[in-house]
Design an enzyme around this catalytic site. Sequence first.
Site, PDB file in Angstrom:
ATOM      1  N   THR A  99      69.101  36.636  15.393  1.00  0.00           N
ATOM      2  CA  THR A  99      68.542  37.491  16.400  1.00  0.00           C
ATOM      3  C   THR A  99      67.448  36.540  17.051  1.00  0.00           C
ATOM      4  OG1 THR A  99      67.006  37.613  14.811  1.00  0.00           O
ATOM      5  CG2 THR A  99      69.039  39.522  14.221  1.00  0.00           C
ATOM      6  N   GLY A 100      67.163  37.023  17.968  1.00  0.00           N
ATOM      7  CA  GLY A 100      66.032  36.593  18.946  1.00  0.00           C
ATOM      8  C   GLY A 100      66.513  35.224  19.625  1.00  0.00           C
ATOM      9  N   SER A 112      65.909  32.994  23.947  1.00  0.00           N
ATOM     10  CA  SER A 112      64.642  32.226  24.010  1.00  0.00           C
ATOM     11  C   SER A 112      64.964  31.590  22.693  1.00  0.00           C
ATOM     12  CB  SER A 112      64.104  32.575  24.830  1.00  0.00           C
ATOM     13  OG  SER A 112      63.591  33.706  23.680  1.00  0.00           O
ATOM     14  N   GLY A 113      64.213  30.251  22.860  1.00  0.00           N
ATOM     15  CA  GLY A 113      62.841  30.230  21.537  1.00  0.00           C
ATOM     16  C   GLY A 113      63.874  29.290  21.081  1.00  0.00           C
ATOM     17  N   ILE A 114      63.715  29.820  19.816  1.00  0.00           N
ATOM     18  CA  ILE A 114      64.356  29.140  18.055  1.00  0.00           C
ATOM     19  C   ILE A 114      65.016  29.858  18.361  1.00  0.00           C
ATOM     20  CG2 ILE A 114      64.343  29.116  16.041  1.00  0.00           C
ATOM     21  CD1 ILE A 114      61.176  28.995  16.054  1.00  0.00           C
ATOM     22  N   GLY A 115      65.234  31.086  18.632  1.00  0.00           N
ATOM     23  CA  GLY A 115      66.753  31.099  18.775  1.00  0.00           C
ATOM     24  C   GLY A 115      68.092  30.580  18.999  1.00  0.00           C
ATOM     25  N   SER A 126      55.806  32.054   9.189  1.00  0.00           N
ATOM     26  CA  SER A 126      54.784  31.803  10.029  1.00  0.00           C
ATOM     27  C   SER A 126      54.208  31.074   8.912  1.00  0.00           C
ATOM     28  CB  SER A 126      53.985  32.311  10.409  1.00  0.00           C
ATOM     29  OG  SER A 126      53.160  31.909  10.992  1.00  0.00           O
ATOM     30  N   TYR A 184      50.009  39.787  13.338  1.00  0.00           N
ATOM     31  CA  TYR A 184      51.124  39.066  13.212  1.00  0.00           C
ATOM     32  C   TYR A 184      52.090  38.253  11.791  1.00  0.00           C
ATOM     33  CZ  TYR A 184      54.508  35.225  13.965  1.00  0.00           C
ATOM     34  OH  TYR A 184      55.678  33.744  13.890  1.00  0.00           O
TER      35      TYR A 184
END
Length: 659
Positions: free
Chosen positions: A383-384, A387-390, A515, A528
């Site tokens: 998922t995700g 972009s980014g970590i995904g 996190s 968050y």
Amino acid sequence: MSYFVTGATGLVGQQLLRRLLAREGTLYCLVKDDQAEQRLRKSASELAALDRVLPIRGNLNDPALGLCPRDTESLRGKIVHFVHLASHSDFRRNGHELVKANVTATEHALACAELLGATCFHHLSSIAAAGLYRGCFDEQMFAEAEQLTHPYFLSRHLCEKAVREHNGLPYRIYRPGIVIGDSETGAANRVQGPYYFFKLLQKVRDALPRWFPLAGFEGGPLNIVPVDYVADAFDCLMHLADQDGECFHLTDPRPYHAGEVLNIISRAGRGPTMTLKMNMNLTSLLPQPWLQLASQYPPLVKLGQRILSDYGIPPDLMALLNYPTRFDNQKTRTLLDAHQIRCPDLASYANRLWDYWERELDPDLFLDDELNHRLQHKTVLITGASSGIGEASAERLAASGAHLLLVGRDKQRLQQVQQKVRERGGKAQCYLCDLTDEAQTDTLVQTLLSRHGKVDVMINCAGRSIRRSVAASVERIHDYQRTMAINYFGALRLILGLIGPMAEQQKGHIIIVSSIGVLTNAPRFSAYVASNAALESFCRCAAAEYSDSGVRFTTINMPLVDTPMSAPTQLYQAVPTLSSEQAAELIAQAVVHRPKRIATKLGIFGAVLHALSPRLAEISMNMLFRMFPESGEVHEDKLNYTEQQQMIGLAAMLRGIHF
């Protein structure tokens, strides 16, 4: 003088070849296939002895080793020393079948030696032939062996029995201790014996400072010998006159106890040691029925096996930690002393063993191979992924042989990631979905299960971060609703939809990217952190329920990563962060090792500080809260130089923590 050698490419075999080549004669070495022949030729080439090390095709499973008639006829009458080193040694699966295979192989080797007219049969046995004998076992003892319940012990004993009872062929038997790498170079060709504990000691070293005192056990004597000593002794003893029918203990006359062995290895790896060691014989003071019940109680046995499995330690190896047998080698030591061959002290070469293991044998060095093995033909949901970590995770897993299912909201970005995966030789499909929408998520789950049947690995990278203090959020309840919608409920719906088929298949892995703030309770990230903490709590509860169903949960308490999610906070542009590629590497480690949690030392320290001294942790985080400004409150160019340096310096020192 000619030699016939089985197991020439093994740990002892390679060392012995080097020593036999220092003498006159040709070495005929049994190989079962082309791959084994290539390994033998490579070893011979390194020794500049291709003309003296000759492969002979055969198989341990065939009568008389299955030599072809031409080889049998050409070797008949030439062989002086028949050296039998080969055996099956991995008894973790089908142990009793391997016992039979080893005994049969020894009988076939004896028949071959007799057929070729060998002068003497040299058999590599082991101190394991003594079983778990209580007391001192000398070189004349054999039938006195006790507790041969483990397949390895039984195998060594029965093979030795076959040699002793074979009529008409002179023999010599060699019983080395637990054989490890070369004392001069540390070189070894596989992980076995004490090496299984190296990974555990490495993890302890990475988690605790060197000075940290540990409590442990003393254990029984572990007779460990380096392979070069075994080869030197073997070479010397096999050429001595008037020693036929003898058995030689190639052991350490002053072995360390198990607890001290672990301390020596831990020191070599620059890790903490056990300062308080309990004598395991004290358990004899407890009521024996209780101990027997506890050792055989299925839930406790299962618990112990799972814990050991997590660290890659075979459960059977634990029995050796309280090994009851000592080995007398006075006769052999007298013979070897005359040739200046002595067993070196383990502490004198442990550093070389550790260095070689960490450079050549550490499983983490073969992460890509392990990743391919773990994910080949598996279905992996990310998922995700747009972009980014995904996105970085999809690229990292592209070449693993997995079928990647990429979930995100941006169709164009997903297709770009899909193209990158395909360029790396991977297979990927895109699925558009807003995970905050219950209907869309339910449809996604139904589509995935109807098309793919199940998802083997779920990697949840989708998330939303908000950096805002509680005071600034008093009238912004929607901040908390938005983070919970994606960070908790979005992931939760997916897990609930996919975990059923995983449990039915008795295998599955759910990885959640959380996190570091959950461990450190970072101020300004209440929305968050709370949403991530909720998902972590759910996963801990679910893990307990599905532990015996083959479904594993891994939480990654990711430090601050440079992604589009963190980009709006200008302050983060001036502080050190992880790259998306580094974050993806942590996910790859999670896939391979499947730990309960992956976290940085700083994150673990924060959690420990909160547990031991909550007030001190609260004051420390309050100091950080006051030092760093609210997002959008003060621009970097309006801060004075001293304030900037203080913030940047502190952020560098506490790399990865959210401020």
